[in-house]
Write a protein that holds these residues in place. Structure first.
Motif, PDB file in Angstrom:
ATOM      1  N   GLN A  10      -2.685   3.318  -9.513  1.00 35.91           N
ATOM      2  CA  GLN A  10      -4.093   3.490  -9.382  1.00 35.91           C
ATOM      3  C   GLN A  10      -4.439   3.793  -8.088  1.00 35.91           C
ATOM      4  OE1 GLN A  10      -6.145  -0.246 -10.187  1.00 35.91           O
ATOM      5  NE2 GLN A  10      -4.403  -1.399  -9.743  1.00 35.91           N
ATOM      6  N   TRP A  11      -3.668   3.452  -6.998  1.00 35.99           N
ATOM      7  CA  TRP A  11      -4.021   3.882  -5.583  1.00 35.99           C
ATOM      8  C   TRP A  11      -3.982   5.350  -5.736  1.00 35.99           C
ATOM      9  CZ3 TRP A  11      -6.300   0.987  -2.515  1.00 35.99           C
ATOM     10  CH2 TRP A  11      -6.035  -0.549  -2.454  1.00 35.99           C
ATOM     11  N   LEU A  12      -3.709   6.161  -6.396  1.00 40.11           N
ATOM     12  CA  LEU A  12      -3.656   7.884  -6.465  1.00 40.11           C
ATOM     13  C   LEU A  12      -5.141   8.040  -7.007  1.00 40.11           C
ATOM     14  CD1 LEU A  12      -0.155   8.626  -7.423  1.00 40.11           C
ATOM     15  CD2 LEU A  12      -1.358   8.674  -5.121  1.00 40.11           C
ATOM     16  N   PHE A  13      -5.744   7.360  -7.616  1.00 41.07           N
ATOM     17  CA  PHE A  13      -7.262   7.547  -7.883  1.00 41.07           C
ATOM     18  C   PHE A  13      -7.961   7.838  -7.126  1.00 41.07           C
ATOM     19  CE2 PHE A  13     -11.516   6.016  -9.348  1.00 41.07           C
ATOM     20  CZ  PHE A  13     -11.845   6.943 -10.157  1.00 41.07           C
ATOM     21  N   PRO A  14      -8.460   7.255  -6.108  1.00 41.71           N
ATOM     22  CA  PRO A  14      -9.516   7.494  -5.045  1.00 41.71           C
ATOM     23  C   PRO A  14      -8.886   8.630  -4.010  1.00 41.71           C
ATOM     24  CG  PRO A  14      -8.142   5.385  -4.290  1.00 41.71           C
ATOM     25  CD  PRO A  14      -7.881   5.749  -5.722  1.00 41.71           C
ATOM     26  N   ILE A  15      -7.810   8.899  -4.029  1.00 35.92           N
ATOM     27  CA  ILE A  15      -6.937   9.954  -3.306  1.00 35.92           C
ATOM     28  C   ILE A  15      -7.241  11.185  -3.874  1.00 35.92           C
ATOM     29  CG2 ILE A  15      -4.738  10.952  -2.509  1.00 35.92           C
ATOM     30  CD1 ILE A  15      -3.759   8.209  -1.951  1.00 35.92           C
ATOM     31  N   ALA A  16      -7.006  11.251  -5.486  1.00 29.93           N
ATOM     32  CA  ALA A  16      -7.328  12.496  -6.151  1.00 29.93           C
ATOM     33  C   ALA A  16      -8.914  12.735  -6.103  1.00 29.93           C
ATOM     34  CB  ALA A  16      -6.915  12.146  -7.663  1.00 29.93           C
ATOM     35  N   VAL A  17      -9.853  11.847  -6.150  1.00 29.89           N
ATOM     36  CA  VAL A  17     -11.083  11.961  -6.088  1.00 29.89           C
ATOM     37  C   VAL A  17     -11.386  12.532  -4.857  1.00 29.89           C
ATOM     38  CG1 VAL A  17     -13.305  10.819  -5.856  1.00 29.89           C
ATOM     39  CG2 VAL A  17     -11.701  10.204  -7.721  1.00 29.89           C
ATOM     40  N   ALA A  18     -10.752  12.223  -3.815  1.00 31.29           N
ATOM     41  CA  ALA A  18     -11.130  12.600  -2.154  1.00 31.29           C
ATOM     42  C   ALA A  18     -10.527  14.003  -2.366  1.00 31.29           C
ATOM     43  CB  ALA A  18     -10.299  11.491  -1.094  1.00 31.29           C
ATOM     44  N   LEU A  19      -9.473  14.396  -2.740  1.00 28.01           N
ATOM     45  CA  LEU A  19      -9.096  15.740  -2.645  1.00 28.01           C
ATOM     46  C   LEU A  19     -10.045  16.741  -3.281  1.00 28.01           C
ATOM     47  CD1 LEU A  19      -5.406  15.343  -3.430  1.00 28.01           C
ATOM     48  CD2 LEU A  19      -6.409  16.032  -1.376  1.00 28.01           C
ATOM     49  N   GLN A  20     -10.471  16.179  -4.584  1.00 26.61           N
ATOM     50  CA  GLN A  20     -11.529  17.080  -5.390  1.00 26.61           C
ATOM     51  C   GLN A  20     -12.931  16.989  -4.710  1.00 26.61           C
ATOM     52  OE1 GLN A  20     -11.582  18.032  -9.006  1.00 26.61           O
ATOM     53  NE2 GLN A  20     -13.546  18.848  -7.977  1.00 26.61           N
ATOM     54  N   ASN A  21     -13.184  16.005  -4.171  1.00 28.70           N
ATOM     55  CA  ASN A  21     -14.673  16.168  -3.498  1.00 28.70           C
ATOM     56  C   ASN A  21     -14.494  16.700  -2.091  1.00 28.70           C
ATOM     57  OD1 ASN A  21     -15.775  14.777  -5.780  1.00 28.70           O
ATOM     58  ND2 ASN A  21     -15.933  12.646  -4.521  1.00 28.70           N
ATOM     59  N   GLY A  22     -13.393  16.713  -1.383  1.00 29.64           N
ATOM     60  CA  GLY A  22     -13.057  17.446  -0.124  1.00 29.64           C
ATOM     61  C   GLY A  22     -13.123  19.025  -0.406  1.00 29.64           C
ATOM     62  N   VAL A  61     -13.670   1.840  -3.301  1.00 28.62           N
ATOM     63  CA  VAL A  61     -14.183   0.174  -3.702  1.00 28.62           C
ATOM     64  C   VAL A  61     -13.563  -0.130  -4.953  1.00 28.62           C
ATOM     65  CG1 VAL A  61     -16.293  -0.982  -3.898  1.00 28.62           C
ATOM     66  CG2 VAL A  61     -15.949   0.617  -1.911  1.00 28.62           C
ATOM     67  N   VAL A  62     -14.156   0.824  -6.020  1.00 32.79           N
ATOM     68  CA  VAL A  62     -13.494   0.298  -7.260  1.00 32.79           C
ATOM     69  C   VAL A  62     -11.990  -0.045  -7.584  1.00 32.79           C
ATOM     70  CG1 VAL A  62     -13.076   1.383  -9.992  1.00 32.79           C
ATOM     71  CG2 VAL A  62     -15.444   1.385  -8.619  1.00 32.79           C
ATOM     72  N   THR A  63     -11.121   0.868  -6.761  1.00 29.15           N
ATOM     73  CA  THR A  63      -9.610   0.814  -6.762  1.00 29.15           C
ATOM     74  C   THR A  63      -9.280  -0.545  -6.032  1.00 29.15           C
ATOM     75  OG1 THR A  63      -9.305   2.968  -6.845  1.00 29.15           O
ATOM     76  CG2 THR A  63      -7.259   1.577  -6.113  1.00 29.15           C
ATOM     77  N   ILE A  64      -9.901  -0.797  -4.906  1.00 29.02           N
ATOM     78  CA  ILE A  64      -9.663  -1.882  -4.010  1.00 29.02           C
ATOM     79  C   ILE A  64      -9.739  -3.310  -4.930  1.00 29.02           C
ATOM     80  CG2 ILE A  64     -10.149  -3.614  -2.264  1.00 29.02           C
ATOM     81  CD1 ILE A  64     -10.827  -0.910  -0.604  1.00 29.02           C
ATOM     82  N   PHE A  65     -10.978  -3.474  -5.689  1.00 33.17           N
ATOM     83  CA  PHE A  65     -11.170  -4.596  -6.510  1.00 33.17           C
ATOM     84  C   PHE A  65     -10.233  -4.561  -7.861  1.00 33.17           C
ATOM     85  CE2 PHE A  65     -15.011  -4.808  -3.803  1.00 33.17           C
ATOM     86  CZ  PHE A  65     -14.931  -6.164  -3.516  1.00 33.17           C
ATOM     87  N   SER A  73     -10.198  -6.700 -15.826  1.00 36.61           N
ATOM     88  CA  SER A  73     -11.195  -6.965 -15.079  1.00 36.61           C
ATOM     89  C   SER A  73     -12.223  -5.947 -15.464  1.00 36.61           C
ATOM     90  CB  SER A  73     -10.829  -7.162 -13.727  1.00 36.61           C
ATOM     91  OG  SER A  73     -10.355  -5.965 -13.034  1.00 36.61           O
ATOM     92  N   ILE A  74     -13.449  -6.163 -14.996  1.00 41.28           N
ATOM     93  CA  ILE A  74     -14.543  -5.105 -14.976  1.00 41.28           C
ATOM     94  C   ILE A  74     -14.121  -3.988 -14.196  1.00 41.28           C
ATOM     95  CG2 ILE A  74     -15.984  -6.204 -13.271  1.00 41.28           C
ATOM     96  CD1 ILE A  74     -18.311  -4.979 -15.070  1.00 41.28           C
ATOM     97  N   TRP A  75     -13.288  -4.204 -12.914  1.00 40.72           N
ATOM     98  CA  TRP A  75     -12.789  -3.386 -12.075  1.00 40.72           C
ATOM     99  C   TRP A  75     -11.956  -2.330 -12.542  1.00 40.72           C
ATOM    100  CZ3 TRP A  75     -16.231  -2.625  -8.351  1.00 40.72           C
ATOM    101  CH2 TRP A  75     -17.274  -3.920  -7.986  1.00 40.72           C
ATOM    102  N   LEU A  78     -13.808   0.044 -14.954  1.00 40.91           N
ATOM    103  CA  LEU A  78     -14.388   0.655 -14.088  1.00 40.91           C
ATOM    104  C   LEU A  78     -13.417   1.926 -13.264  1.00 40.91           C
ATOM    105  CD1 LEU A  78     -17.056  -1.351 -12.184  1.00 40.91           C
ATOM    106  CD2 LEU A  78     -17.564   0.226 -13.873  1.00 40.91           C
ATOM    107  N   LEU A  79     -12.428   1.602 -13.050  1.00 42.66           N
ATOM    108  CA  LEU A  79     -11.557   2.514 -12.714  1.00 42.66           C
ATOM    109  C   LEU A  79     -10.926   3.470 -13.892  1.00 42.66           C
ATOM    110  CD1 LEU A  79      -8.671   2.166 -10.123  1.00 42.66           C
ATOM    111  CD2 LEU A  79      -8.248   3.531 -12.202  1.00 42.66           C
TER     112      LEU A  79
END
Length: 159
Positions: A10-22, A61-65, A73-75, A78-79
């Motif tokens: 799951q830690w790769l989720f925000p990294i993939a989002v950051a790559l896409q958005n970058g 934030v979603v990944t941290i939670f 969990s709801i988090w 959400l992820l």
């Protein structure tokens, strides 16, 4: 073959989002300006960058939670919904826009090369490892893309 656990993956989720958005942050403002007459909306570069930054921060934030609160969990849901959103984002709008304009569209490379395979695996791992389940997972997979799409539409309408 044993895949990496969802807890780690799951830690790769925000990294993939950051790559896409970058990728989109680099190319989208100029591309939108060049195609303003062909697009239903053409937000300013600042609005594009602010939206991309907000979505990237939300993914972290979603990944941290999700990591802290754990399975069911709801988090975690959400992820899961965020991963589904990124998967939907491959086919709406990246691939159709690339085919329609017959040229590179911002974000299509990371959408196809990163998000398509990774988000597919991440969704399966979340279910396989019991982080999400049942009708609740289906709801989040369907409603999160709609909610994020509506949010983006509102932002675009305002700016």
């Amino acid at each position: 073959m044993q895949l990496v656990s969802f807890r780690r993956m799951q830690w790769l989720f925000p990294i993939a989002v950051a790559l896409q958005n970058g990728e989109e942050a680099i190319f989208m403002p100029r591309w939108v300006s060049a195609h303003a007459g062909q697009l239903p909306v053409h937000p300013a570069a600042g609005a594009i960058l602010a939206g991309l930054l907000l979505l990237t921060l939300a993914a972290f934030v979603v990944t941290i939670f999700s990591v802290r609160k754990g399975k069911q969990s709801i988090w975690a849901y959400l992820l899961f919904g965020g991963a589904a959103t990124m998967l939907v984002n491959v086919v709406v709008p990246h691939i159709p826009a690339t085919l329609f304009f017959r040229e590179y569209t911002p974000g299509v490379l990371t959408a196809v090369l990163v998000n398509l395979p990774f988000m597919t695996i991440l969704l399966f791992q979340a279910v396989r490892d019991g982080w999400v389940s049942g009708i609740r997972a289906i709801r989040y997979a369907l409603l999160t893309p709609l909610a994020i799409g509506a949010f983006a539409f509102v932002l675009l309408a305002i700016f």
